[in-house]
Design a protein around this motif. Structure first.
Motif, PDB file in Angstrom:
ATOM      1  N   GLU A   1      41.086  52.935  19.300  1.00  0.00           N
ATOM      2  CA  GLU A   1      40.391  52.785  20.578  1.00  0.00           C
ATOM      3  C   GLU A   1      41.324  53.078  21.745  1.00  0.00           C
ATOM      4  N   LYS A   2      42.570  52.604  21.664  1.00  0.00           N
ATOM      5  CA  LYS A   2      43.544  52.870  22.734  1.00  0.00           C
ATOM      6  C   LYS A   2      43.853  54.366  22.824  1.00  0.00           C
TER       7      LYS A   2
ATOM      8  N   ARG B   1      41.847  56.839  21.959  1.00  0.00           N
ATOM      9  CA  ARG B   1      40.677  57.514  22.551  1.00  0.00           C
ATOM     10  C   ARG B   1      40.609  57.292  24.057  1.00  0.00           C
ATOM     11  N   ARG B   2      40.921  56.070  24.490  1.00  0.00           N
ATOM     12  CA  ARG B   2      40.895  55.765  25.924  1.00  0.00           C
ATOM     13  C   ARG B   2      41.963  56.565  26.661  1.00  0.00           C
TER      14      ARG B   2
END
Length: 75
Positions: free
Chosen positions: A21-22, A24-25
């Motif tokens: 998730e990090k 992708r962010r």
């Protein structure tokens, strides 16, 4: 006979999901300004073309080109 059912993907661990998730962010935070800047540059170029075309076509019936309209009048 063989069973053709799709296999369920293995669940990721909590830390692997957080890292994904990090990542992708971070990728989104890099791509977004690039896309926004590119879109603004393209829009500015289109506006410039329209502005220059409007100056050229401001008096289409006069028969003069835009560079002839900017020359000083001869006496």
């Amino acid at each position: 006979m063989t069973d053709h059912t799709e296999k369920e993907p293995l669940p990721m661990s909590q830390s692997a999901a957080a890292r994904d998730e990090k990542g992708r962010r971070k990728a989104m935070l890099i791509r977004a300004p690039i896309y926004i800047a590119g879109t603004h540059l393209f829009a500015g170029f289109v506006i410039l073309l329209l502005f220059l075309d409007g100056r050229r076509l401001s008096q289409p019936w006069s028969g003069t080109t835009s560079w002839e309209m900017t020359l000083p009048a001869e006496s």
